[in-house]
Scaffold this motif. Structure first.
Motif, short mmCIF file in Angstrom:
data_model
loop_
_atom_site.label_atom_id
_atom_site.label_comp_id
_atom_site.label_asym_id
_atom_site.label_seq_id
_atom_site.Cartn_x
_atom_site.Cartn_y
_atom_site.Cartn_z
N LEU A 74 20.47 -28.68 -43.51
CA LEU A 74 20.04 -30.06 -43.68
C LEU A 74 19.22 -30.47 -42.47
CD1 LEU A 74 20.12 -32.85 -45.10
CD2 LEU A 74 22.28 -33.28 -43.87
N ASP A 75 17.98 -30.91 -42.71
CA ASP A 75 17.15 -31.45 -41.63
C ASP A 75 16.93 -32.93 -41.89
OD1 ASP A 75 15.53 -31.29 -39.28
OD2 ASP A 75 13.77 -31.47 -40.56
N VAL A 76 17.48 -33.75 -41.01
CA VAL A 76 17.46 -35.21 -41.18
C VAL A 76 16.33 -35.80 -40.36
CG1 VAL A 76 18.78 -37.33 -40.78
CG2 VAL A 76 19.92 -35.31 -41.69
N ALA A 77 15.69 -36.85 -40.92
CA ALA A 77 14.53 -37.49 -40.29
C ALA A 77 13.41 -36.47 -40.10
CB ALA A 77 14.91 -38.15 -38.96
N GLY A 78 13.30 -35.57 -41.05
CA GLY A 78 12.34 -34.47 -40.93
C GLY A 78 11.29 -34.49 -42.01
N GLY A 79 10.84 -35.69 -42.38
CA GLY A 79 9.98 -35.87 -43.55
C GLY A 79 8.78 -34.96 -43.64
N THR A 80 8.07 -34.72 -42.54
CA THR A 80 6.85 -33.92 -42.63
C THR A 80 7.12 -32.43 -42.74
OG1 THR A 80 6.56 -33.70 -40.22
CG2 THR A 80 5.58 -35.64 -41.29
N GLY A 81 8.39 -32.03 -42.61
CA GLY A 81 8.77 -30.64 -42.87
C GLY A 81 8.61 -29.68 -41.71
N ASP A 82 8.21 -30.17 -40.55
CA ASP A 82 7.92 -29.28 -39.43
C ASP A 82 9.10 -28.37 -39.08
OD1 ASP A 82 5.41 -29.09 -38.38
OD2 ASP A 82 5.90 -30.05 -36.47
N VAL A 83 10.29 -28.92 -38.96
CA VAL A 83 11.47 -28.12 -38.65
C VAL A 83 11.96 -27.37 -39.88
CG1 VAL A 83 13.91 -28.26 -37.98
CG2 VAL A 83 12.19 -29.55 -36.71
N ALA A 84 11.97 -28.04 -41.01
CA ALA A 84 12.48 -27.42 -42.24
C ALA A 84 11.71 -26.15 -42.62
CB ALA A 84 12.41 -28.42 -43.39
N PHE A 85 10.40 -26.19 -42.49
CA PHE A 85 9.60 -25.01 -42.83
C PHE A 85 9.94 -23.85 -41.89
CE2 PHE A 85 6.14 -28.20 -44.24
CZ PHE A 85 6.76 -28.36 -45.47
N ARG A 86 10.17 -24.14 -40.63
CA ARG A 86 10.55 -23.10 -39.68
C ARG A 86 11.88 -22.47 -40.05
NH1 ARG A 86 7.25 -26.40 -36.57
NH2 ARG A 86 6.30 -25.49 -34.69
N VAL A 87 12.87 -23.31 -40.41
CA VAL A 87 14.18 -22.79 -40.81
C VAL A 87 14.05 -21.94 -42.06
CG1 VAL A 87 16.49 -23.41 -41.60
CG2 VAL A 87 15.44 -24.69 -39.72
N ALA A 88 13.30 -22.42 -43.03
CA ALA A 88 13.13 -21.69 -44.29
C ALA A 88 12.49 -20.32 -44.06
CB ALA A 88 12.29 -22.52 -45.26
N ARG A 89 11.51 -20.26 -43.17
CA ARG A 89 10.86 -18.97 -42.88
C ARG A 89 11.81 -18.03 -42.14
NH1 ARG A 89 6.04 -22.17 -42.30
NH2 ARG A 89 6.52 -22.56 -40.10
N ALA A 90 12.68 -18.59 -41.30
CA ALA A 90 13.61 -17.76 -40.53
C ALA A 90 14.72 -17.19 -41.41
CB ALA A 90 14.22 -18.57 -39.39
N GLY A 91 15.00 -17.87 -42.52
CA GLY A 91 16.07 -17.43 -43.39
C GLY A 91 15.57 -16.51 -44.50
N GLY A 92 16.46 -16.23 -45.45
CA GLY A 92 16.12 -15.37 -46.57
C GLY A 92 16.09 -16.15 -47.88
N PRO A 93 16.08 -15.43 -49.00
CA PRO A 93 15.98 -16.10 -50.30
C PRO A 93 17.19 -16.98 -50.63
CG PRO A 93 16.37 -13.74 -50.56
CD PRO A 93 16.05 -13.97 -49.13
#
Length: 258
Positions: A74-93
């Protein structure tokens, strides 16, 4: 801190250097981010000299999403996705990332950026919601991040309590936020840049310098790293620690729900 005070029988808090009724702050903050949403990431580059990218990389390196098993982030206050995209790329399917933001304009920017991302395998959801009252189930996330967002929350204690509620037992809380500069001399340079240069850059790029004056003032009103660590512990987290980066300009706070 705590930010709440009494004035004329009402609870008040700070909006930058201005005292406002506690119930008014969220609307004022929403208006700031409505104005800056479309240029938010560009301004982050200009204000930090690109350092915000490195700071976010360090934050995500501490998330450690699994590439082989289910992992809910969960990424809170992360509307533009900057952190979320990084986490998603670091993880798997099996890494599922939820981006939550109270501001629909910020979420719209993040959703528009999804199609340009590479290396994301797992599901990515965008949810409009308030950090003080997350529309999410108890004990449901492995990790919670919030980057440069918690200082804009009117009731920080409630946001921390909600973070604790939605994390699973053993879940990791991570917060990247501006902090107190601890290098002699750097504090004066940093103050001069913040108050004289950043609003001017904001006016040049977005046509309005006032939102950036608020953002600078909100940094100065945020608790010291030590005080904020105490607030995290008061919310029920354990093994609370923080790491200062770039001379204390920012700090990454880490804690666990045990």
């Amino acid at each position: 801190m705590p930010p709440e005070r009494m004035r004329n029988g009402q609870n008040t808090t700070h909006f930058g250097y201005t005292d406002v009724a506690l119930g008014e702050k969220q609307g004022l903050v929403d208006d700031v981010f409505h104005k800056v949403a479309s240029r938010y990431d560009v301004m982050n580059d200009l204000m930090s000299g690109g350092l915000h990218r490195a700071w976010k990389d360090v934050l995500v390196s501490k998330v450690k999403p699994s590439r082989t098993r289910a992992f809910r982030h969960l990424d809170v206050a992360g509307g533009t996705g900057d952190v979320a995209f990084r986490v998603a790329r670091a993880g798997g399917p099996q890494t599922a990332v939820t981006v939550l933001d109270i501001n629909p304009d910020m979420l719209a920017v993040g959703q528009d950026r999804v199609g340009k991302q590479r290396g994301i395998q797992g599901p990515l959801d965008f949810v409009e919601g308030n950090a003080e009252a997350l529309p999410l189930e108890d004990n449901s996330y492995d990790c919670y991040t919030i980057a440069f967002g918690i200082r804009n929350v009117p009731r920080i204690d409630r946001a921390l309590a909600e973070a604790h509620r939605v994390l699973k037992r053993g879940g990791h809380f991570l917060c990247l936020e501006f902090s107190d500069v601890d290098v002699p001399g750097l504090d004066k340079v940093y103050d001069a840049f913040s108050f004289k240069v950043i609003p001017h850059i904001g006016r040049m790029v977005t046509g309005d310098g006032e939102p950036y004056r608020y953002l600078v003032e909100s940094i100065r009103k945020f608790p010291t790293a030590d005080y904020f660590a105490d607030l995290i512990g008061d919310a029920g987290f354990r093994n609370v620690s923080f790491t200062r980066l770039s001379g204390g300009i920012v700090a990454i706070h880490s804690a666990w729900k045990l």
